[in-house]
Design an enzyme around this catalytic site. Structure first.
Site, short mmCIF file in Angstrom:
data_model
loop_
_atom_site.label_atom_id
_atom_site.label_comp_id
_atom_site.label_asym_id
_atom_site.label_seq_id
_atom_site.Cartn_x
_atom_site.Cartn_y
_atom_site.Cartn_z
CB SER A 42 -0.89 0.01 1.24
OG SER A 42 -0.13 0.34 2.40
CG ASP A 43 1.32 5.92 -1.13
OD1 ASP A 43 2.30 6.07 -0.38
OD2 ASP A 43 1.10 6.67 -2.09
CB ALA A 44 2.68 6.24 3.65
CG PHE A 45 0.18 6.20 7.25
CD1 PHE A 45 0.68 5.60 8.39
CD2 PHE A 45 0.92 7.24 6.69
CE1 PHE A 45 1.89 6.00 8.95
CE2 PHE A 45 2.13 7.65 7.25
CZ PHE A 45 2.61 7.03 8.39
CB ALA A 46 -3.05 3.45 1.58
#
Length: 772
Positions: A294-298
């Site tokens: 995932s992208d950060a914290f997604a």
């Protein structure tokens, strides 16, 4: 000796020595890469020995630094020691990487090495031009060479994974992340994607001195509503297949090892929980075998989207959609084990998601060579060839937009004084772009220093900064220490006026003014979308005031997107687009200004007249009243609808002509190929490089087709008066499209137009027909 023995027994504990010996892997890791079957068998053997919590740890990417507003763990040691970790990110310090890797390999029960990731987008120690600039070279070979050098530097310090290339098609200059991609065109974007993957990885498989590439942001991220970063994208299926997905498919075909999902909703389903993207297209249609992060914290942000009701629901929806690894949010670590115990997810499903991560580590040789040789890395980081490459790449990334009366190149022997003016004239970090500034501790050459070095003591160079520039709304990334990005200091009105007046006075005292204007790196990056595209903070007024002195002006733009320069396009004799040119940017700008390098780059985006035209792109469809209709005036009543500079545009210090277009055969059956040739002649007095471009248009079919589509290009370098015949081939890959009516890829029996020239408005025309 004790340390050697400890490592040996750790290795035995990590996986069955009998299995390694009997399968031949022990010998093969020293000589040849293991087969796919051997890699899978080794991963399965590891999985048999792992606890559920250890498997879930491999599905987790731990943050190695705090991110304001999101938290983060600056000390992931305990998790690594207890369970291991799939990956750690945001740790640029080689010594810290080495320390954490030793904990994973020597202290965790399974001794599985960590995959360290960092945004090495266009360089680690040596910072090359930002991706949009590199793409403007229209030179995939150069792009591959640049990314190979960046990869070697990163791998030498223990970084094995980069979150690049960014492959989002960007049709709206208001979108801040345009700078990280290759522009608006899927054909060019695919060629650049392929080059970036091969350069970063060293081939379809990751070479020992290269890094794992990660194509992002999958997919449709560049189509955000209003160009607002993170906002939802609504993209019809045919546009996804024909425009937004081709660069990602090209990266998959090139062997990209990992994928990053995007932040935004795609047609009301967040990309990080979107089964159509992550499974139906990526795995079932494209047969992708790597893993998705995932992208950060997604993953946790699925709650924010209103797609997941809580953390457990977010973990479930991301996991079952096809998300292998959770970046930094800790959602998988917290909720996947309970979901397995509840029976909502099986342990076999966990194994299937962990396997490609383990396989990647095995293929990359991390089990045998988990540590970087930090002493040897200094030689790689200080390779003088990398600096030469950075300078060449910056030269080849700069676009000459205007050169009235051949003001450029400048002649040193005709100048006694130069005023270098503008808030980016002395910029260093701001020449690197957002992620470049986070990984480049080495010296950066500013434009004023590059010019001083170029002219020496023979020409007086006076510098005037002018008023400072800054964002209206601050960037959330300014507070992240490892990115090193800062706003220019705020000034009082009196201070700004004094700086303004000093700049104009410097111009009056000089023979010529070089103005360096645009955007600091915080203005064009993630979380850096704009509602306007003008030169901010009195830069426009300063430009006009300096031009009013009557002194010749050469405008150098440092920026990450097209800016509104309508006045300059009429009144400033020379305009050079330098983008964010990297660590050697100042030297490269001076090289181009003084003719030691000739500009050869071309636009990969359509340059708007104003933000009100956005989104703007050349490959649009015909309309009820198209531009070719004599009744057509403009789609706006207050402005032209055409771009200021078209896609593919770029001037050189010479001129080129195109003629003798031949299309053969004039008619062929579907499945055949069309050969297109044209002659290119250097009609000027200097050597130069032209980017020859081929465009086609299908006149009718099962869907309306774009007025023009790029389907071939070639860089040609010619001496004055020289001529070269350029060859293109049009086959299935160039002629097919996804039909929204037929719901499949088609090549149709229709009449086609073809053009060859120096940009998307090329006039040299031919035609051909396909039959059944």
């Amino acid at each position: 000796m004790a340390q050697t023995l400890r490592r040996f027994f750790c290795s035995v504990a990590a996986f069955s020595f009998i299995f390694i010996f009997s399968s031949g892997l022990f010998a093969q890791t020293q000589q040849t890469a293991p087969s796919d079957e051997q890699v899978t068998n080794r991963a399965n053997d590891l999985l048999k020995q792992m606890t559920l919590d250890e498997k879930i740890a491999q599905l987790s990417q731990l943050p190695g630094a705090k991110v304001p507003g999101y938290g983060g763990d600056e000390k992931p040691e305990e998790t690594i020691k207890t369970l291991g970790a799939g990956s750690v990110l945001w740790v640029p310090d080689p010594k810290e990487i080495d320390r954490l890797q030793h904990i994973a390999v020597e202290q965790s029960r399974m001794h599985i090495p960590i995959l360290f990731g960092l945004d090495v987008i266009h360089g680690y120690r040596t910072t090359f031009p930002a991706p949009l600039g590199l793409a403007s070279s229209w030179n995939p070979k150069l792009v591959e060479e640049v990314q190979s050098a960046a990869a070697q530097e990163a791998r030498s310090v223990g970084i094995q994974w980069t979150f690049a290339p960014m492959l989002d098609i960007a049709r709206d200059a208001r979108w801040g992340r345009m700078i990280e991609g290759a522009g608006e065109d899927p054909y060019l974007g695919s060629a650049i994607a392929r080059a970036q993957v091969l350069g970063l990885q060293g081939g379809a498989q990751v070479a020992p001195d290269h890094v794992l590439a990660c194509m992002k942001h999958y997919a449709g991220y560049g189509a955000a509503d209003g160009g607002r970063d993170y906002d939802a994208s609504y993209v019809p299926e045919e546009l996804m297949w024909n425009v937004y997905l081709p660069p990602f498919k090209a990266a998959v075909d090139a062997g990209v090892g990992s994928v990053m999902s995007a932040y935004m909703d795609l047609n009301d389903v967040p990309a990080s929980g979107n089964k159509w993207l992550l499974t139906d297209v990526l795995r079932d249609t494209w047969h992708y075998k790597g893993f998705v992060v995932s992208d950060a914290f997604a993953v946790h942000s699925l709650i924010t989207h209103g797609y997941a009701r809580d953390g457990a629901d977010a973990a479930y929806k991301a996991f079952t959609a096809g998300m292998n690894m959770d970046m930094a949010s800790g959602t998988y670590l917290k909720y996947l084990a309970p979901l397995v115990k509840e029976g909502r997810i099986s342990e076999q499903q966990i194994d299937d998601m962990v396997r490609p991560i383990l396989e990647t580590k095995i293929r990359m040789g991390l089990f045998e060579h988990p540590y970087a040789d930090l002493a040897a890395s200094e030689k790689v980081l200080n390779d003088p060839e990398h600096l030469k490459l950075a300078r060449t790449a910056a030269q080849d990334s700069m676009i000459l937009l205007r050169n009235q009366n051949n003001l450029l190149p400048l002649e040193k022997n005709k100048l006694k004084s130069i005023a270098v003016i503008g808030p980016l004239s002395d910029a260093t970090i701001d020449l690197l772009s957002m992620w470049g500034s986070g990984t480049a501790p080495g010296p950066v050459v500013s434009v004023v220093d590059g010019i001083r070095s170029k002219v020496g003591s023979a020409v007086k160079v006076e510098f005037a900064h002018g008023p400072n520039i800054s964002r209206t709304i601050p960037s959330p990334f300014e507070d992240i220490s490892f990115l090193k990005m800062k706003e220019q200091p705020k000034q009082s009105p009196a201070e700004a006026k004094k700086a303004f007046d000093q700049a104009v006075a410097a111009a009056k005292r000089s023979d010529l003014a070089v103005m360096v204007l645009g955007e600091i790196d915080l203005m064009s990056a993630e979380s850096a979308s704009r509602s306007s595209l003008g030169l901010s903070n009195e830069q426009e007024q300063l430009l006009e005031a300096v031009a009013a002195t009557g002194k010749p002006v050469a405008l150098v733009l440092i920026n990450g997107r097209p800016l509104e320069i309508n006045w300059a396009s009429l009144h400033v004799p020379a305009i050079l687009e330098a983008w964010y040119p990297g660590g050697q940017g100042g030297n490269a700008v001076a090289d181009v200004l003084f003719g030691d390098a000739s500009p050869s780059a071309h636009l990969t985006v359509s340059w708007p007249r104003s933000a009100g035209q956005e989104p703007l792109y050349y490959n649009h469809n015909l309309t009820q009243l198209p531009e070719t209709d004599p009744r057509f005036k403009s789609r706006y009543w207050d402005a032209l609808s055409t771009p200021l500079y078209p896609f593919g545009y770029g001037l050189t210090y010479t001129t080129f002509s195109f003629d003798n277009l031949k299309v053969s055969p004039a008619t062929t059956a579907i499945g055949g190929t069309i050969d297109v040739t044209a002659d290119v002649t250097n009609t000027g007095k200097r050597a130069g490089t032209e980017v020859v471009q081929l465009y086609i248009h299908q006149r009718a079919g099962s869907a309306s087709r774009p007025v023009r589509e790029l389907k071939g290009f070639e860089r040609v370098t010619l001496s004055p008066g020289a001529k070269q015949t350029v060859h293109f081939t049009l086959g299935k890959d160039e002629l097919q499209f996804y039909s929204p009516m037929l719901k499949e890829w088609v090549v149709e029996p229709e009449q086609f137009d073809v053009w060859v020239g120096g940009d998307s408005t090329a006039t040299l025309h031919g035609e051909f027909a396909l039959t059944k």
